[in-house]
Every structure is written in structure tokens, then in C-alpha cells.
Design a protein around this motif. Sequence first.
Motif, PDB file in Angstrom:
ATOM      1  N   SER A 157      34.093 -11.365 -22.490  1.00  0.00           N
ATOM      2  CA  SER A 157      33.120 -12.380 -22.097  1.00  0.00           C
ATOM      3  C   SER A 157      33.791 -13.611 -21.480  1.00  0.00           C
ATOM      4  O   SER A 157      33.171 -14.320 -20.677  1.00  0.00           O
ATOM      5  CB  SER A 157      32.284 -12.795 -23.317  1.00  0.00           C
ATOM      6  OG  SER A 157      33.121 -13.294 -24.343  1.00  0.00           O
ATOM      7  N   HIS A 158      35.060 -13.879 -21.844  1.00  0.00           N
ATOM      8  CA  HIS A 158      35.720 -15.040 -21.265  1.00  0.00           C
ATOM      9  C   HIS A 158      35.974 -14.867 -19.767  1.00  0.00           C
ATOM     10  O   HIS A 158      36.070 -15.851 -19.025  1.00  0.00           O
ATOM     11  CB  HIS A 158      37.044 -15.299 -21.989  1.00  0.00           C
ATOM     12  CG  HIS A 158      38.054 -14.202 -21.816  1.00  0.00           C
ATOM     13  ND1 HIS A 158      37.949 -12.997 -22.483  1.00  0.00           N
ATOM     14  CD2 HIS A 158      39.176 -14.118 -21.039  1.00  0.00           C
ATOM     15  CE1 HIS A 158      38.974 -12.227 -22.144  1.00  0.00           C
ATOM     16  NE2 HIS A 158      39.720 -12.880 -21.279  1.00  0.00           N
ATOM     17  N   ILE A 159      36.070 -13.609 -19.286  1.00  0.00           N
ATOM     18  CA  ILE A 159      36.268 -13.361 -17.864  1.00  0.00           C
ATOM     19  C   ILE A 159      35.043 -13.805 -17.072  1.00  0.00           C
ATOM     20  O   ILE A 159      35.148 -14.280 -15.936  1.00  0.00           O
ATOM     21  CB  ILE A 159      36.568 -11.877 -17.608  1.00  0.00           C
ATOM     22  CG1 ILE A 159      37.815 -11.450 -18.401  1.00  0.00           C
ATOM     23  CG2 ILE A 159      36.759 -11.593 -16.128  1.00  0.00           C
ATOM     24  CD1 ILE A 159      39.076 -12.166 -17.979  1.00  0.00           C
ATOM     25  N   ARG A 160      33.856 -13.655 -17.696  1.00  0.00           N
ATOM     26  CA  ARG A 160      32.628 -14.036 -17.017  1.00  0.00           C
ATOM     27  C   ARG A 160      32.633 -15.522 -16.675  1.00  0.00           C
ATOM     28  O   ARG A 160      32.173 -15.939 -15.606  1.00  0.00           O
ATOM     29  CB  ARG A 160      31.425 -13.703 -17.895  1.00  0.00           C
ATOM     30  CG  ARG A 160      30.084 -14.023 -17.255  1.00  0.00           C
ATOM     31  CD  ARG A 160      28.918 -13.676 -18.160  1.00  0.00           C
ATOM     32  NE  ARG A 160      28.888 -14.531 -19.336  1.00  0.00           N
ATOM     33  CZ  ARG A 160      29.064 -14.100 -20.572  1.00  0.00           C
ATOM     34  NH1 ARG A 160      29.291 -12.828 -20.798  1.00  0.00           N
ATOM     35  NH2 ARG A 160      29.022 -14.937 -21.588  1.00  0.00           N
ATOM     36  N   LYS A 161      33.162 -16.347 -17.589  1.00  0.00           N
ATOM     37  CA  LYS A 161      33.198 -17.788 -17.333  1.00  0.00           C
ATOM     38  C   LYS A 161      34.142 -18.115 -16.176  1.00  0.00           C
ATOM     39  O   LYS A 161      33.860 -19.005 -15.361  1.00  0.00           O
ATOM     40  CB  LYS A 161      33.648 -18.502 -18.604  1.00  0.00           C
ATOM     41  CG  LYS A 161      32.702 -18.308 -19.781  1.00  0.00           C
ATOM     42  CD  LYS A 161      33.230 -19.004 -21.030  1.00  0.00           C
ATOM     43  CE  LYS A 161      32.305 -18.775 -22.222  1.00  0.00           C
ATOM     44  NZ  LYS A 161      32.818 -19.418 -23.465  1.00  0.00           N
ATOM     45  N   LEU A 162      35.272 -17.406 -16.085  1.00  0.00           N
ATOM     46  CA  LEU A 162      36.210 -17.656 -14.986  1.00  0.00           C
ATOM     47  C   LEU A 162      35.635 -17.213 -13.648  1.00  0.00           C
ATOM     48  O   LEU A 162      35.879 -17.832 -12.613  1.00  0.00           O
ATOM     49  CB  LEU A 162      37.529 -16.933 -15.255  1.00  0.00           C
ATOM     50  CG  LEU A 162      38.301 -17.362 -16.513  1.00  0.00           C
ATOM     51  CD1 LEU A 162      39.536 -16.486 -16.690  1.00  0.00           C
ATOM     52  CD2 LEU A 162      38.690 -18.831 -16.421  1.00  0.00           C
ATOM     53  N   ALA A 163      34.844 -16.125 -13.657  1.00  0.00           N
ATOM     54  CA  ALA A 163      34.303 -15.582 -12.402  1.00  0.00           C
ATOM     55  C   ALA A 163      33.028 -16.278 -11.963  1.00  0.00           C
ATOM     56  O   ALA A 163      32.587 -16.100 -10.828  1.00  0.00           O
ATOM     57  CB  ALA A 163      34.036 -14.081 -12.570  1.00  0.00           C
ATOM     58  N   ALA A 164      32.419 -17.081 -12.852  1.00  0.00           N
ATOM     59  CA  ALA A 164      31.135 -17.692 -12.515  1.00  0.00           C
ATOM     60  C   ALA A 164      31.238 -18.587 -11.285  1.00  0.00           C
ATOM     61  O   ALA A 164      30.317 -18.627 -10.448  1.00  0.00           O
ATOM     62  CB  ALA A 164      30.615 -18.481 -13.706  1.00  0.00           C
ATOM     63  N   GLN A 165      32.366 -19.319 -11.131  1.00  0.00           N
ATOM     64  CA  GLN A 165      32.504 -20.234  -9.992  1.00  0.00           C
ATOM     65  C   GLN A 165      32.592 -19.489  -8.664  1.00  0.00           C
ATOM     66  O   GLN A 165      32.216 -20.033  -7.631  1.00  0.00           O
ATOM     67  CB  GLN A 165      33.739 -21.103 -10.191  1.00  0.00           C
ATOM     68  CG  GLN A 165      35.023 -20.312 -10.392  1.00  0.00           C
ATOM     69  CD  GLN A 165      36.214 -21.203 -10.628  1.00  0.00           C
ATOM     70  OE1 GLN A 165      36.318 -22.265 -10.007  1.00  0.00           O
ATOM     71  NE2 GLN A 165      37.116 -20.788 -11.512  1.00  0.00           N
ATOM     72  N   PHE A 166      33.056 -18.254  -8.672  1.00  0.00           N
ATOM     73  CA  PHE A 166      33.136 -17.473  -7.438  1.00  0.00           C
ATOM     74  C   PHE A 166      31.833 -16.738  -7.131  1.00  0.00           C
ATOM     75  O   PHE A 166      31.592 -16.350  -5.996  1.00  0.00           O
ATOM     76  CB  PHE A 166      34.284 -16.457  -7.542  1.00  0.00           C
ATOM     77  CG  PHE A 166      35.618 -17.074  -7.799  1.00  0.00           C
ATOM     78  CD1 PHE A 166      36.302 -17.739  -6.785  1.00  0.00           C
ATOM     79  CD2 PHE A 166      36.194 -17.014  -9.048  1.00  0.00           C
ATOM     80  CE1 PHE A 166      37.541 -18.313  -7.030  1.00  0.00           C
ATOM     81  CE2 PHE A 166      37.425 -17.585  -9.305  1.00  0.00           C
ATOM     82  CZ  PHE A 166      38.106 -18.238  -8.291  1.00  0.00           C
ATOM     83  N   MET A 167      30.993 -16.507  -8.151  1.00  0.00           N
ATOM     84  CA  MET A 167      29.771 -15.728  -7.975  1.00  0.00           C
ATOM     85  C   MET A 167      28.544 -16.609  -7.763  1.00  0.00           C
ATOM     86  O   MET A 167      27.453 -16.115  -7.544  1.00  0.00           O
ATOM     87  CB  MET A 167      29.556 -14.838  -9.208  1.00  0.00           C
ATOM     88  CG  MET A 167      30.720 -13.901  -9.472  1.00  0.00           C
ATOM     89  SD  MET A 167      30.541 -12.935 -10.971  1.00  0.00           S
ATOM     90  CE  MET A 167      29.178 -11.880 -10.534  1.00  0.00           C
TER      91      MET A 167
END
Length: 426
Positions: free
Chosen positions: A201-211
Amino acid sequence: MATTNSSSPDPLLLFRQSIAAGGQPTPTTSPDSDEEVPLSKATHLIFLHPTRVSIPIDTQTRFLSAEGKQVGLRSIYFTWINRDITIPAYNSAAEKLNNELEGNKEAVHSCSFVERLNLVTWLEGAGDETEFIKPIGGGPGGKGGQGLIKKGGEGGEFGGGRSGRGGKGTLDPRLAQIYEGERRMGDRNSVLRGIKPTDFSHIRKLAAQFMTRKPGHHSSSAPGGAPSSSNPITNNPSLPINPKQVRRPDPIILLSPSASSILRMSNAKQFLEGGRYSPPENIVPPPTMLNVSRLIKEMDPNRPIRFILVETPEQFKPEYWNRVVAVFTTGQAWQFKSYKWPNPTELFKHVQGVYLGWRGEQPPESVRGFGHKVLCCSVEKWRDPTQPGAEQSRWRDREVVEGIWKAIEGNMRAKGWKRDAAPKEI
């Protein structure tokens, strides 16, 4: 110090089978003797169900203490035979037994309140899941031997569609261990995830800015001009990728420890579970906790919910207060001195209160001053069953019990109790 091996039956499983068959093992001084001796002098435990088996009493079991250490069979037997005494009396008995044991014998482990509750519940067959029992064959924690015992004490028979020595429908304890060690086939998802599920789930937070959709940016369209389906992770960032299932804790009901209370530990189970009132008995020492079951269809239509009854919160951890769903009171303020909320007015803003008195008598002024969150109900005064017409007045008991449960269930729903979850704060 003896340890269990692959050729010996599991002591905990044998213990549970003996209890289910209506008996318990016997401490002896030799594997061939049947004469019961004091626990400080015993060298073996003799199990008679499903067959006669002798196990050294210093054998280490699958039960692990809160510190992660194995607990011996002597400690398991000691905790079981002293399951109904108070915690101070239990600790004193453990200290006395350790003084009687010889220097070359392992000291008895004094179980904590939570360890003792989990062990007794598992041995009685009332629960199949516990974090303190190491599984057999790598299954889920505490489920070693689960499903092999038919509840209700029907002679220690086994189910599961397998049979072995001992007749049709029964399973030899050794075969039970072998079957529990069988390799279980998994599906594609369980194989790819490995032994322990990984939370990304921590990956989702890192990818949110790109998505995140930028101004003027249009999503790609499928053939025919239909917009493509949006990313479910972007639409619902709070959705966990790998949610972990957490077992719902048992709700707690606090009884009044006052000697003037007409509902005590000795008669509460019969009243709340059986719907019939009888006067409290003078049991010395009284039990420190009880379990009662209640089917609440709005929360779980398939399984009854188990409630834990105690008279005092002296062994409570801070998080246990979030599990309290009702407090029985006689109106005496000293009852609440050790509570999280010692002020009764504040207490009954968080917890459902119940006052139980005699029919025809007014509740005390203090109870009426606690407010509308305290349910006042009454039962017919107890009469000797040998007197004419005594039993005719008891039919109202079930009506009173249903009213109490209705109030408790309504408070549980308001606080957020669900089939698989308990409120984090009340």
C-alpha cells in the motif's frame, strides 16, 4: 526436559479430546500406574480417551507464553484444574507448587489473565483460534487439531470424513497429526504471494503524484469513442491492496461485585443464557470470569457471539475498555472507583447500564440519578420451588432477559460492533 516428537501424540490434542469425552488426565508416578498422586510428585499424565496413552509430565507443548516460551504439560494441567479460582489464589497455588517441586524439575509457569483465558477456552472447545498455540503442520495459528473433535463431549469421536484405528468414524491421534501435516494446494494468488502476504500500500502513495490527472489532459478512449475505465486505485486511494483479516474480540459485560446484588457470577450464566432466575450461590472461591453466548442476527446470523462476564476490571488492559458493552450496578458509587470513568454519569454515556431489582420495589435514588442510559428492570422475588405456585411466577424471567439483551444489542450497534469488527473507541 521432554519434548514431543513425530512418533508421539500431541499432548494438547489429547487433553482436549479427554475433556470433550467428559474426563481429564490423571497424574501418576509411572507410565503403567493408574493411581493419582499429587502434581508435585507426578512424572506422567495418563490419558484414557480415545485410548490409554502415557506422556511424561515435563513434556513441552505447543502452547507458547506471551514471551514466546514453550509451556510444559505440568503447567497446562495445573492451569486447567485451577481454572475457576481467583487470580491471586491461582498465583499463590503456583508459588506453593513450585516450592514443593524438587530442584531437578521444571517450575510451573504462572499464566497471565489473557493466557489463562485463551488456554481454558481452547481446551473446552469453545474456541478454535488462539495466538498462543503453535499450529500443527504449519496451519493457521491455534487450529492444530481443529475440526477433529466433535463438540459436546460425544465420546471423543472425530469427524472430517476419515477413519482409522478405533472403529468407524474415529481417528487415531497419530493419524490426526499426519493429516494435519499434509501439504495444502493453493490457488494462483496464494502461491505468488508466498508464505507471508506483502502489503504494497505504501507504493500507492508514491505513485499517486504521477497518476493524478493534469489540467487539459484527457484520458485515452477505447475504440468507438467510449472512455476507458478509470484506475480503481486512483478513484479510491483509501482502498487497501492487501487487507488483513482481524478476528473480532469478545465483548465484555461487567457485573456488580456488591454482596447485595441479586445477579452474581454464580447465577448470571443461567439467567442471561437460559432465561431463568435463581438466587446466587455462595461459591468459595467464586469464578473470576464466565462465558455466555447470544445469537445476534443483525451482526452475525450464523454464529453466536461470545460475551465475557467479569466482576472487576483489575486485570484490564487499557484497550479492554473499548470492548465493554454493559455494566450491571446496584447504585453504589464505590463500584466505579477502579473504572476508566469513575463518574457514573460519564460512564453511562459510553456504556449501557443495567439495574436488576425485585418486582414491586422502586430502584434506589442513586440509580434513578444516573440517567436514562441505565435500564431499570425487575424480576419476581424468589420463592422456594416446593411452595405452591412458585414456578408460575418465573415465566416472566425470559421477558426481562430479552429486554436486557435488546438494550445491550442496541448499544453495540450504536457503538459500531459488526460481524468481524469491534469499535476502536467507545
